[in-house]
Design a protein around this motif. Structure first.
Motif, PDB file in Angstrom:
ATOM      1  N   UNK A 202       0.860  -1.191   0.000  1.00  0.00           N
ATOM      2  CA  UNK A 202       0.000   0.000   0.000  1.00  0.00           C
ATOM      3  C   UNK A 202       0.893   1.237   0.000  1.00  0.00           C
ATOM      4  N   UNK A 203       0.805   2.110  -0.995  1.00  0.00           N
ATOM      5  CA  UNK A 203       1.677   3.287  -1.056  1.00  0.00           C
ATOM      6  C   UNK A 203       1.251   4.365  -0.089  1.00  0.00           C
ATOM      7  N   UNK A 204       2.132   5.352   0.078  1.00  0.00           N
ATOM      8  CA  UNK A 204       1.859   6.476   0.959  1.00  0.00           C
ATOM      9  C   UNK A 204       1.200   7.626   0.234  1.00  0.00           C
ATOM     10  N   UNK A 205       1.422   8.829   0.754  1.00  0.00           N
ATOM     11  CA  UNK A 205       0.757  10.002   0.195  1.00  0.00           C
ATOM     12  C   UNK A 205       1.254  10.328  -1.204  1.00  0.00           C
ATOM     13  N   UNK A 206       2.526  10.144  -1.454  1.00  0.00           N
ATOM     14  CA  UNK A 206       3.135  10.640  -2.689  1.00  0.00           C
ATOM     15  C   UNK A 206       3.450   9.560  -3.697  1.00  0.00           C
ATOM     16  N   UNK A 207       2.835   8.388  -3.599  1.00  0.00           N
ATOM     17  CA  UNK A 207       3.193   7.321  -4.517  1.00  0.00           C
ATOM     18  C   UNK A 207       2.005   6.541  -5.014  1.00  0.00           C
ATOM     19  N   UNK A 208       2.238   5.818  -6.108  1.00  0.00           N
ATOM     20  CA  UNK A 208       1.273   4.884  -6.647  1.00  0.00           C
ATOM     21  C   UNK A 208       1.853   3.475  -6.546  1.00  0.00           C
ATOM     22  N   UNK A 209       1.195   2.518  -7.162  1.00  0.00           N
ATOM     23  CA  UNK A 209       1.642   1.125  -7.085  1.00  0.00           C
ATOM     24  C   UNK A 209       3.031   0.939  -7.678  1.00  0.00           C
ATOM     25  N   UNK A 210       3.416   1.799  -8.593  1.00  0.00           N
ATOM     26  CA  UNK A 210       4.685   1.647  -9.293  1.00  0.00           C
ATOM     27  C   UNK A 210       5.895   1.820  -8.386  1.00  0.00           C
ATOM     28  N   UNK A 211       5.738   2.464  -7.238  1.00  0.00           N
ATOM     29  CA  UNK A 211       6.886   2.693  -6.364  1.00  0.00           C
ATOM     30  C   UNK A 211       7.404   1.379  -5.773  1.00  0.00           C
ATOM     31  N   UNK A 212       6.605   0.320  -5.811  1.00  0.00           N
ATOM     32  CA  UNK A 212       7.012  -0.972  -5.260  1.00  0.00           C
ATOM     33  C   UNK A 212       7.504  -1.928  -6.347  1.00  0.00           C
ATOM     34  N   UNK A 213       8.001  -1.398  -7.450  1.00  0.00           N
ATOM     35  CA  UNK A 213       8.391  -2.293  -8.537  1.00  0.00           C
ATOM     36  C   UNK A 213       9.547  -3.198  -8.140  1.00  0.00           C
ATOM     37  N   UNK A 214      10.454  -2.725  -7.273  1.00  0.00           N
ATOM     38  CA  UNK A 214      11.570  -3.573  -6.861  1.00  0.00           C
ATOM     39  C   UNK A 214      11.115  -4.658  -5.891  1.00  0.00           C
ATOM     40  N   UNK A 334      13.769  11.823  -6.846  1.00  0.00           N
ATOM     41  CA  UNK A 334      13.377  12.226  -8.198  1.00  0.00           C
ATOM     42  C   UNK A 334      12.237  11.350  -8.705  1.00  0.00           C
ATOM     43  N   UNK A 335      12.303  10.061  -8.418  1.00  0.00           N
ATOM     44  CA  UNK A 335      11.252   9.125  -8.829  1.00  0.00           C
ATOM     45  C   UNK A 335       9.924   9.485  -8.156  1.00  0.00           C
ATOM     46  N   UNK A 336       9.974   9.821  -6.865  1.00  0.00           N
ATOM     47  CA  UNK A 336       8.751  10.153  -6.146  1.00  0.00           C
ATOM     48  C   UNK A 336       8.183  11.511  -6.577  1.00  0.00           C
ATOM     49  N   UNK A 337       9.049  12.450  -6.947  1.00  0.00           N
ATOM     50  CA  UNK A 337       8.554  13.734  -7.466  1.00  0.00           C
ATOM     51  C   UNK A 337       7.747  13.503  -8.739  1.00  0.00           C
ATOM     52  N   UNK A 338       8.239  12.616  -9.609  1.00  0.00           N
ATOM     53  CA  UNK A 338       7.481  12.283 -10.823  1.00  0.00           C
ATOM     54  C   UNK A 338       6.132  11.661 -10.473  1.00  0.00           C
ATOM     55  N   UNK A 339       6.111  10.839  -9.435  1.00  0.00           N
ATOM     56  CA  UNK A 339       4.852  10.225  -9.020  1.00  0.00           C
ATOM     57  C   UNK A 339       3.830  11.286  -8.601  1.00  0.00           C
ATOM     58  N   UNK A 340       4.278  12.285  -7.869  1.00  0.00           N
ATOM     59  CA  UNK A 340       3.357  13.333  -7.410  1.00  0.00           C
ATOM     60  C   UNK A 340       2.860  14.164  -8.591  1.00  0.00           C
ATOM     61  N   UNK A 341       3.759  14.524  -9.482  1.00  0.00           N
ATOM     62  CA  UNK A 341       3.383  15.399 -10.592  1.00  0.00           C
ATOM     63  C   UNK A 341       2.468  14.710 -11.586  1.00  0.00           C
ATOM     64  N   UNK A 342       2.512  13.378 -11.673  1.00  0.00           N
ATOM     65  CA  UNK A 342       1.676  12.643 -12.623  1.00  0.00           C
ATOM     66  C   UNK A 342       0.516  11.910 -11.940  1.00  0.00           C
TER      67      UNK A 342
END
Length: 445
Positions: A202-214, A334-342
């Motif tokens: 389950x992601x946090x405030x600034x992420x989607x499912x993609x943040x757990x790809x690793x 940088x990866x999480x900033x992209x998550x927030x902006x998109x």
């Protein structure tokens, strides 16, 4: 005096001669350079004349130029925002190890499909998720990409199809989610889990499912890993009900292992309180159990539904670190900033509403044994105060504690190998306890 005057005059003549010689030398060099660069100057002048507004034959060229400049400004806006957040370090050349992770992310997107499930006929509650690993027998017999499950059908399936799994419980307390049933039942061990261990990330405030790809790639060899992106919900209870319906839509009837970071950890704990028999274990990373700290910091939470998006983005990104960081943490940020902006607008507003909504979890509602809870914290995380972390340890005094020296607020990205190792240790310990409990029940029978 005459001799001194003659010396001054001769010195002046000598200085004047030197100046004249230097001037002649510069004139000769400039003439030779001008002759050699004459074609270039003529070409530059021709180019300038061609692109000048006065010399353009039509206004179409001027419009095309304006559109091109507008597109370039839009592209540079995201990079400028990243530079402000990262302190100008996003343009630092990435080491080979970071480039490997970038390539790993590309391979993940090419190999694991993003699936969607609608929980209502109007497609207002659509869950997006990545599903990897061995499938359970129940899930493998049904298609999970275009399932539609209404709230009524979810409630009926919850009351009828879960009877064989939870036969030892009374019908009045079967996944009703009422606070009375949760509080009155004592803290106990797990109910029967899924035949194959399932980890829901389950992601946090600034992420989607993609943040757990690793985690999806690293843990899916032994477990079924679900990385979810919930739709917009306005209360914690509605969010927990949505996750319950989502699991039913995937034909998951037993208990699952929840992994949540930041706000995701708090929501996972809420789900364990509302649906205690659906949770086999908890893994909380940089999380909290009380939203009062964020409620005090966000006094304008009532305006989040109508607030301009750029203000919401700045509010979220203001909690990102802007100090000197390692290249891996720079890449993770940088990866999480992209998550927030998109991120979708409705989802971003929902996350802000959920984190600012005042709520406190009652410890008596959590029926899990403390030994089935693992808390992962990082020593260099500045986003969560120490007193907020201590509240989590008070709620689970006998839990497993794991400290990472580095990793910041996003260790699942910046220190994925160590993070996955801690998750693996937690799962092996929980599965041993599960097997031991099943053996004890068989002996009692």
């Amino acid at each position: 005096p005459k001799a001194q005057m003659m010396d001054n005059a001769s010195g002046s003549l000598t200085l004047q001669n030197r100046r004249d010689g230097d001037a002649k030398q510069m004139a000769s060099s400039s003439s030779s350079s001008s002759s050699s660069t004459a074609p270039v100057t003529e070409k530059a002048a021709t180019t300038t004349m061609q692109h000048s507004p006065e010399s353009s034959p039509t206004s179409a060229n001027a419009k095309a130029k304006a559109n091109k400049s507008t597109q370039s400004e839009k592209k540079s806006t995201t990079q400028n925002l990243k530079n402000r957040i990262l302190g100008g370090m996003s343009s630092v050349p990435k080491p080979a190890r970071i480039l490997d992770e970038v390539q790993l992310h590309k391979n993940f997107r090419a190999s694991v499909a993003l699936e969607r499930i609608s929980l209502d006929p109007e497609d207002r509650q659509v869950w997006s998720y990545f599903d990897s690993g061995p499938l359970s027998p129940a899930a493998s017999t049904s298609s999970t990409s275009t399932v539609t499950l209404s709230a009524d059908s979810a409630a009926s399936s919850s009351s009828s199809e879960t009877t064989p799994v939870f036969a030892q419980r009374s019908d009045a307390s079967r996944d009703s989610g009422s606070d009375d049933n949760v509080v009155t039942e004592p803290r106990s061990s797990l109910d029967k889990p899924e035949p194959l261990p399932i980890i829901v990330c389950i992601p946090g405030t600034s992420g989607e499912a993609e943040v757990y790809f690793q985690q999806v790639l690293g843990l899916s060899t032994s477990y079924r890993v679900l990385a979810v992106s919930p739709p917009s919900y306005t209360t914690h209870r509605k969010w927990a009900d949505g996750l319950h319906q989502f699991l039913l839509a995937l034909q998951i009837r037993g208990s699952v292992h929840l992994l949540g970071t930041s706000l995701g950890g708090f929501l996972a704990t809420c789900f364990a309180a509302f649906y205690p028999r659906r949770v086999a274990s908890l893994i909380l990373c940089n999380s909290f159990v009380d939203t009062q700290y964020y409620t005090a910091r966000l006094p304008m939470a009532t305006l989040f539904p109508v607030m301009p998006r750029f203000i919401l983005e700045r509010t979220v990104l203001a909690n990102f670190p802007n100090t000197r960081m390692s290249p891996r943490m720079v890449w993770a940020t940088d990866f999480m900033v992209d998550q927030v902006l998109h991120m979708r607008d409705s989802v971003l507003r929902s996350r802000m509403i959920l984190i600012a909504q005042e709520s406190t979890i009652n410890p008596s509602q959590i029926r899990l044994l403390d030994s089935l809870v693992t808390i992962i914290d990082t020593m260099d995380n500045e986003s969560i105060p120490e007193r907020v972390r201590e509240e989590v340890y008070k709620y689970f005094p006998g839990c497993r504690q794991a400290l990472l020296k580095h990793g910041g607020h996003f260790p699942y990205l910046s220190e994925a190998a160590e993070f996955n190792m801690l998750v693996e240790v937690h799962m092996r310990s929980v599965l041993r306890k599960l097997k031991h409990n099943d053996d004890d029940r068989d002996d009692e029978d």
